[in-house]
Design a protein around this motif. Structure first.
Motif, PDB file in Angstrom:
ATOM      1  N   TYR A  84       0.866  -1.177   0.000  1.00 11.34           N
ATOM      2  CA  TYR A  84       0.000   0.000   0.000  1.00 11.34           C
ATOM      3  C   TYR A  84       0.899   1.221   0.000  1.00 11.34           C
ATOM      4  O   TYR A  84       1.754   1.377   0.867  1.00 11.34           O
ATOM      5  CB  TYR A  84      -0.884  -0.042   1.255  1.00 11.34           C
ATOM      6  N   CYS A 133       1.039   5.499  -0.520  1.00 14.37           N
ATOM      7  CA  CYS A 133       0.290   6.755  -0.594  1.00 14.37           C
ATOM      8  C   CYS A 133       1.251   7.916  -0.765  1.00 14.37           C
ATOM      9  O   CYS A 133       2.130   8.125   0.091  1.00 14.37           O
ATOM     10  CB  CYS A 133      -0.530   6.977   0.668  1.00 14.37           C
ATOM     11  N   CYS A 142      -3.406   6.826  -3.476  1.00 12.32           N
ATOM     12  CA  CYS A 142      -2.903   5.632  -2.800  1.00 12.32           C
ATOM     13  C   CYS A 142      -3.134   4.445  -3.728  1.00 12.32           C
ATOM     14  O   CYS A 142      -4.148   4.383  -4.422  1.00 12.32           O
ATOM     15  CB  CYS A 142      -3.642   5.375  -1.492  1.00 12.32           C
TER      16      CYS A 142
END
Length: 160
Positions: free
Chosen positions: A68, A70, A103
């Motif tokens: 993940y 961002c 993101c």
């Protein structure tokens, strides 16, 4: 079942495992695109219901197979859980982001189904923040927001 020419002998083949195709991702929920807030959980649905849920490194439940990111910062998803046949829920960390920030959730190409078929390549869903930023009290500066309907709002000293 096939019959041999000139006789009555039958030959039967049994195919086991999956269709032999490459595993793929059918959908991300919420769908990738512009969102009013970053999701805390993303459901990833695979093309097959029989997934590798073992404890090995290529299991769909291994959190290291998901990343993940961002606005240039990488985070580790909190957890991955099987929610139904062929679907996992990836829990994401809470991140404060400004409007327009993006993101991406990436699923590693090494995850595989129960027959050993892998994704073959990483698959990604990207979410972009719309509206105001989130995360705390902003005492200085002026912010102008434009709604999806074209309305413009200007303010300062607000909680975002």
């Amino acid at each position: 079942m096939l019959f041999r020419s000139g006789g009555n002998q039958a030959v039967t083949w049994t195919v086991s495992g999956s269709s032999g195709g490459v595993l793929s991702i059918s959908s991300f929920a919420p769908a990738a695109g512009t969102v009013s807030s970053m999701p805390s959980t993303v459901d990833v649905t695979f093309s097959e219901s029989s997934l590798d849920t073992s404890s090995d490194s290529s299991s769909v439940l291994n959190v290291s197979n998901y990343s993940y990111s961002c606005s240039g910062t990488n985070y580790t998803p909190s957890s991955v859980a099987l929610v139904s046949s062929g679907t996992v829920a990836v829990s994401l960390p809470s991140v404060s982001l400004a409007s327009g920030a993006s993101c991406s959730l990436t699923v590693s190409g090494s995850v595989h189904d129960g027959a050993g078929n892998s994704l073959g390549g990483s698959t990604q869903a990207t979410y972009t923040m719309s509206g105001s930023s989130s995360g705390g009290w902003n005492e200085s500066g002026t912010v102008t927001l434009t709604s999806s309907y074209g309305n413009t709002y200007t303010g300062s000293g607000f909680y975002d």
